[in-house]
Scaffold this active site. Structure first.
Site, PDB file in Angstrom:
ATOM      1  N   ARG A 224       0.839  -1.163   0.117  1.00 34.76           N
ATOM      2  CA  ARG A 224       0.399  -0.056   0.252  1.00 34.76           C
ATOM      3  C   ARG A 224       0.793   1.275   0.149  1.00 34.76           C
ATOM      4  O   ARG A 224       2.046   1.310   0.552  1.00 34.76           O
ATOM      5  CB  ARG A 224      -0.980  -0.206   1.599  1.00 34.76           C
ATOM      6  CG  ARG A 224      -1.667  -1.213   1.149  1.00 34.76           C
ATOM      7  CD  ARG A 224      -3.159  -1.181   0.198  1.00 34.76           C
ATOM      8  NE  ARG A 224      -3.771  -1.392   0.394  1.00 34.76           N
ATOM      9  CZ  ARG A 224      -4.140  -2.627  -0.394  1.00 34.76           C
ATOM     10  NH1 ARG A 224      -3.444  -2.557  -1.535  1.00 34.76           N
ATOM     11  NH2 ARG A 224      -5.767  -3.454  -0.194  1.00 34.76           N
ATOM     12  N   HIS A 272      -0.638   0.074  -9.667  1.00 36.96           N
ATOM     13  CA  HIS A 272      -1.673  -0.788  -9.188  1.00 36.96           C
ATOM     14  C   HIS A 272      -2.005  -2.232 -10.115  1.00 36.96           C
ATOM     15  O   HIS A 272      -2.868  -2.330  -9.438  1.00 36.96           O
ATOM     16  CB  HIS A 272      -2.722  -0.399  -7.988  1.00 36.96           C
ATOM     17  CG  HIS A 272      -2.852  -0.716  -7.174  1.00 36.96           C
ATOM     18  ND1 HIS A 272      -3.193  -0.054  -5.551  1.00 36.96           N
ATOM     19  CD2 HIS A 272      -2.954  -1.710  -6.426  1.00 36.96           C
ATOM     20  CE1 HIS A 272      -3.659  -0.637  -5.005  1.00 36.96           C
ATOM     21  NE2 HIS A 272      -3.647  -1.759  -4.915  1.00 36.96           N
TER      22      HIS A 272
HETATM   23  C1  OXD Z   1      -6.035  -5.856  -2.758  1.00 35.15           C
HETATM   24  C2  OXD Z   1      -5.191  -4.842  -3.821  1.00 35.15           C
HETATM   25  O1  OXD Z   1      -5.723  -5.629  -1.731  1.00 35.15           O
HETATM   26  O2  OXD Z   1      -5.553  -5.930  -5.329  1.00 35.15           O
HETATM   27  O3  OXD Z   1      -6.178  -7.299  -3.108  1.00 35.15           O
HETATM   28  O4  OXD Z   1      -4.644  -3.773  -3.993  1.00 35.15           O
END
Ligand code: OXD
Length: 309
Positions: A224, A272
């Site tokens: 994250r 991402h």
């Molecule tokens: C997850 C993401 O947590 O895609 O699956 O970030």
């Protein structure tokens, strides 16, 4: 079986098809503002508080992803006593392993430097790195972290792991807790962050921890954005303490066009995508877990709200 569905930013039609295929007898509805009608289970990704507040009738809330930070941050809006269940792997482990192995190999084989030389039409041999000193440290040894570590072990990299509680994994040096973190960092040439985001892990990649890596280290963040203090990474790259970073997640997504990371060639940016949630695999996994719950059997992937994952 009444299923309530909500997935921020996703195409609900494709999801509904996958869920209906996996659970043919279910009636599925997409949650809309003002919908307070009862349901048996909820399938969610980044749900609004209004969707879940007071829904104590739910048997379970299934998260359509690996990280549950967006659900847990709903706090008191989460119905008390309703289990939250994350996806376990569901095809994400192999994608994470591919993404991280690619990034590690790109640094180890100096392909980042060769790409720069290509731009300048330079044919020049660069001294290879020594694999024995090119250790990869995986921060977060859950389902996904272990899959990444196993993939790197196949390439014979020395692999270290760090987790909150001590693990014993064959062929790997494992560290744990605050005490083990500094030793782990000091021995890590490529740091891979795949931790869950909790109050304890937020900002864990900061000036102090990144400085504890040896000079010339690399950073890969596939967890994250809030794990990383972005200004600290930038400073340490500019001071050449960190040689490069591969970042798939950011504090603000999409990464704003004015963000200084775009101007730093030693930072590799992806939007991402390191592990996408695979709809059919996920729907099948959730269907199996719903069946197990109905039969009173135990399931994996239960989230401990106190621990934060
Ligand atoms: C997850 C993401 O947590 O895609 O699956 O970030």
């Amino acid at each position: 079986m009444e299923i309530l569905f909500y997935a921020a930013g996703a195409n609900p039609d494709a999801w509904l098809t996958s869920i209906q295929q996996a659970i043919p007898d279910a009636s599925i509805r997409v949650w809309q503002e003002g919908d307070h009608a009862p349901a048996d289970v909820a399938l969610v990704w980044k749900p609004p508080a209004a969707m879940l507040r007071g829904r104590t009738e739910l048997k379970a809330i299934f998260n359509l992803g690996a990280g549950v930070d967006a659900i847990l941050q709903l706090g008191e809006a989460l119905p008390a006593g309703v289990p939250v269940v994350r996806l376990d792997d569901a095809g994400m482990g192999i994608q994470m392993a591919e993404f991280v192995a690619h990034a590690v190999l790109r640094y180890f084989r100096r392909l980042d430097a060769y790409a720069v030389q290509h731009q300048a039409q330079q044919w020049r041999f660069l001294k290879p790195f020594d694999k024995q000193t090119f250790s990869v440290g995986v921060l977060g040894m859950g389902v996904l972290g272990s899959r990444i570590a196993a993939a790197l072990q196949h390439f014979d990299f020395p692999v270290l792991g760090w987790s909150r509680t001590q693990k014993n994994i064959p062929g790997m040096t494992c560290f744990s807790g605050a005490d083990g973190l500094n030793t782990f960092l000091s021995q890590t040439r490529v740091l891979v962050c795949i931790l869950p985001l909790t109050t304890e892990t937020e900002n864990i990649l900061n000036h102090a921890t990144l400085s504890a890596l040896p000079r010339g280290a690399y950073v890969i963040n596939v967890a994250r954005g809030a794990h990383l203090v972005e200004a600290d990474l930038l400073t340490l790259i500019q001071q050449e303490h960190i040689a490069g970073a591969t970042l798939d997640v950011f504090r603000e997504e999409p990464l704003p066009v004015t963000h200084p990371f775009w101007q730093e060639p030693r930072i590799n940016i992806t939007p991402h995508i390191s592990a996408l949630t695979l709809r059919d695999d996920s729907a099948r996994q959730i269907a199996a877990k719903i069946k197990a719950l109905q039969a009173g059997q135990p399931i994996t992937g239960l989230v401990d709200p106190q621990r934060g994952y």
